[in-house]
Design an enzyme around this catalytic site. Sequence first.
Site, mmCIF file in Angstrom:
data_model
loop_
_atom_site.group_PDB
_atom_site.id
_atom_site.type_symbol
_atom_site.label_atom_id
_atom_site.label_comp_id
_atom_site.label_asym_id
_atom_site.label_seq_id
_atom_site.Cartn_x
_atom_site.Cartn_y
_atom_site.Cartn_z
ATOM 1 N N GLY A 12 0.797 -1.224 0.000
ATOM 2 C CA GLY A 12 0.000 0.000 0.000
ATOM 3 C C GLY A 12 0.829 1.273 0.000
ATOM 4 N N LYS A 21 -6.635 -8.318 -7.936
ATOM 5 C CA LYS A 21 -7.788 -9.149 -8.289
ATOM 6 C C LYS A 21 -8.399 -8.603 -9.582
ATOM 7 C CE LYS A 21 -8.070 -11.641 -4.488
ATOM 8 N NZ LYS A 21 -7.823 -13.077 -4.487
ATOM 9 N N ILE A 22 -8.969 -9.496 -10.363
ATOM 10 C CA ILE A 22 -9.642 -9.046 -11.582
ATOM 11 C C ILE A 22 -11.049 -8.582 -11.217
ATOM 12 C CG2 ILE A 22 -10.550 -9.781 -13.830
ATOM 13 C CD1 ILE A 22 -8.093 -11.556 -14.072
ATOM 14 N N ASN A 73 -6.545 2.249 -12.536
ATOM 15 C CA ASN A 73 -5.514 1.328 -12.053
ATOM 16 C C ASN A 73 -4.164 1.925 -12.402
ATOM 17 O OD1 ASN A 73 -4.354 -1.198 -11.112
ATOM 18 N ND2 ASN A 73 -3.990 -1.717 -13.265
ATOM 19 N N HIS A 97 -0.175 0.866 -13.106
ATOM 20 C CA HIS A 97 0.616 -0.326 -13.429
ATOM 21 C C HIS A 97 2.050 0.097 -13.776
ATOM 22 C CE1 HIS A 97 1.393 -4.412 -14.560
ATOM 23 N NE2 HIS A 97 2.008 -3.954 -15.633
HETATM 24 C C1 GAR Z 1 2.632 -0.908 -7.568
HETATM 25 O O1 GAR Z 1 3.901 -0.834 -8.131
HETATM 26 C C2 GAR Z 1 1.567 -0.951 -8.641
HETATM 27 O O2 GAR Z 1 1.909 -0.241 -9.780
HETATM 28 C C3 GAR Z 1 1.502 -2.437 -8.929
HETATM 29 O O3 GAR Z 1 1.596 -3.028 -7.678
HETATM 30 C C4 GAR Z 1 2.426 -2.232 -6.842
HETATM 31 C C5 GAR Z 1 1.734 -2.057 -5.519
HETATM 32 O O4 GAR Z 1 2.566 -1.419 -4.619
HETATM 33 N N1 GAR Z 1 0.305 -2.756 -9.612
HETATM 34 C C6 GAR Z 1 0.230 -3.724 -10.518
HETATM 35 O O5 GAR Z 1 1.169 -4.422 -10.810
HETATM 36 C C7 GAR Z 1 -1.146 -3.881 -11.158
HETATM 37 N N2 GAR Z 1 -1.102 -4.878 -12.141
HETATM 38 P P1 GAR Z 1 1.978 -0.740 -3.327
HETATM 39 O O6 GAR Z 1 1.057 -1.776 -2.670
HETATM 40 O O7 GAR Z 1 3.186 -0.483 -2.485
HETATM 41 O O8 GAR Z 1 1.253 0.493 -3.735
#
Ligand code: GAR
Length: 181
Positions: free
Chosen positions: A14, A83-84, A99, A101
Amino acid sequence: MTKARWALFISGQGSNMSALLDQKWDLDVALVVSSSPKAQGLKRARRSGVPTLVLDAKIHWQKLGAELERLQITHVFLLGFMKIVPPEFLNSWTGVILNVHPSLLPHYPGLKSMERAYQDGADMGITVHHVNEQVDAGHVVLQKTIVPKDVVKKISFKSAEQMMHQAEYALVRRAVEGAYA
Ligand code: GAR
């Protein structure tokens, strides 16, 4: 113009959510939703006094939608939510679920995106996009190259990852600032 009222969806650390909550600006976060009771981000959200909701292993999307409506949420941001999201939920929240990414989509969707792009010596960057029922797909709202491929070859993965995270927080903030209903 109505101000956006956000629900932030997380699954783990998070850090994107924390970066948003750390900002001393007028951001209305009414709920943090986690797909896991073990998500570290939950503690951080609770410290900030933001209500939290932990989803069951089998997600009741209809119930979740009703709760978001009850709290008058207008926008949802998936910040590392793994999750999808099914069409029946998306249909009720069209155009207001984002979202983030860590790749230049459509390249490197899915897991370990940064690692794969780094290993390939490809441009590394961040995408914020509207969510559809596919993984890391949907209309791109913001996209930025953070570590161009000629730099990727010269720096460690750790350095590239740090640059990506900092840039990700800034891009998420820009997206949130732009999203008013
Ligand atoms: C982040 O880097 C985000 O971009 C990625 O998960 C990480 C969560 O980090 N999201 C994905 O890969 C979505 N497919 P966080 O929990 O420290 O924010």
